[in-house]
Design a protein around this motif. Structure first.
Motif, short mmCIF file in Angstrom:
data_model
loop_
_atom_site.label_atom_id
_atom_site.label_comp_id
_atom_site.label_asym_id
_atom_site.label_seq_id
_atom_site.Cartn_x
_atom_site.Cartn_y
_atom_site.Cartn_z
N GLN A 51 46.76 50.24 28.99
CA GLN A 51 46.08 49.67 27.82
C GLN A 51 45.85 50.70 26.72
O GLN A 51 45.59 50.33 25.58
CB GLN A 51 44.73 49.08 28.25
N CYS A 91 39.44 40.60 28.94
CA CYS A 91 40.26 41.80 28.95
C CYS A 91 40.12 42.49 27.60
O CYS A 91 40.16 41.83 26.56
CB CYS A 91 41.72 41.40 29.17
N LEU A 92 39.95 43.80 27.62
CA LEU A 92 39.79 44.53 26.35
C LEU A 92 41.04 44.43 25.48
O LEU A 92 40.95 44.60 24.26
CB LEU A 92 39.45 46.00 26.62
N HIS A 133 42.88 42.80 38.55
CA HIS A 133 43.21 42.66 37.12
C HIS A 133 43.82 43.96 36.59
O HIS A 133 44.83 43.95 35.87
CB HIS A 133 41.91 42.31 36.38
N GLU A 134 43.23 45.11 36.97
CA GLU A 134 43.72 46.39 36.44
C GLU A 134 45.06 46.78 37.06
O GLU A 134 45.93 47.33 36.36
CB GLU A 134 42.68 47.50 36.65
N HIS A 137 47.76 45.21 35.20
CA HIS A 137 48.14 45.94 33.97
C HIS A 137 49.19 47.01 34.27
O HIS A 137 50.15 47.19 33.51
CB HIS A 137 46.93 46.63 33.34
#
Ligand code: NI
Length: 168
Positions: A51, A91-92, A133-134, A137
Motif C-alpha cells: 500500500q 481499507c486505507l 486482509h493484509e 494485499h
C-alpha cells in the motif's frame, strides 16, 4: 520517521505480488517505523508494504485502541485457519468504502519479527480479519474483489467522487 503516501484503489500497483524479504536490516526497520507512523496517523489497524508502493512481504498491524498490540509480520504465512466470520472491512487504500467479507474466524500465522526472528501467533476475530486482509494485499488482492460487480461499481463511483472533491 515519515508519513508515507498510500496508494489508492484502483491504482494498478496495488495488484503487484510482493516479494519475500531477504534481509531484515536497519533500512527495513526504518520502513517498518514509517509504516507504523503512517498507519496510526490515518488511523488504521493494518498496513501492507504494497500500500506504500514497497513490494515486499511486510505487514504492520495493531488492532488495539491504545497502541498496545503492535505486530510486525515479515514473510507471513498462514499455517492454519478455522471457522468463518463476516466482518465489515475498510481499507486505507479504499477510503469511504466498507464491505462485509467472509473470512476465517481463527488463523495461525508464522512470520519473522522486527529483528528477523521467527515467531508464530494465533489470532481470532478482528485481528484474524486484519491478518487475512493484509496478506491479500501482499498477493495483489484488494477487498473490493469480494464485492458483487454492482456494489463494486457503486464503490468506484464513490471513490471517483471523493478524488474529485479532494482536487477542489
Ligand atoms: Ni487494506
Amino acid at each position: 520517521m515519515a508519513l508515507l503516501p498510500i496508494l489508492r484503489f484502483p491504482d494498478p500497483r496495488l495488484r503487484t505480488v510482493a516479494k519475500p524479504v531477504e534481509q531484515v536490516d536497519d533500512a527495513l526497520r526504518a520502513l517498518i517505523d514509517d509504516m507504523f507512523e503512517t498507519m496510526y496517523a490515518e488511523p488504521g489497524i493494518g498496513l501492507a508494504a504494497t500500500q506504500v508502493d514497497r513490494h515486499l512481504r511486510l505487514i504492520v498491524m495493531d488492532v488495539s485502541d491504545d497502541k498496545s498490540n503492535k505486530k510486525v509480520l515479515i514473510n507471513p504465512e498462514l499455517v492454519a485457519s478455522s471457522g468463518s466470520q463476516l466482518c465489515k472491512e475498510g481499507c486505507l487504500s479504499v477510503p469511504t468504502v466498507f464491505v462485509e467479507v467472509k473470512r476465517a474466524e481463527t488463523v495461525t500465522v508464522r512470520a519473522l519479527d522486527r529483528e528477523g526472528q521467527p515467531y508464530e501467533f494465533t489470532a481470532s476475530g478482528l485481528e484474524a480479519v486484519c491478518v487475512q486482509h493484509e496478506i491479500d494485499h501482499l498477493d495483489g488482492r484488494v477487498f473490493v474483489d469480494y464485492m458483487t460487480p454492482l456494489k463494486r461499481e457503486m464503490a468506484m463511483k464513490k471513490l471517483a467522487k471523493l478524488a474529485r472533491a479532494e482536487q477542489d
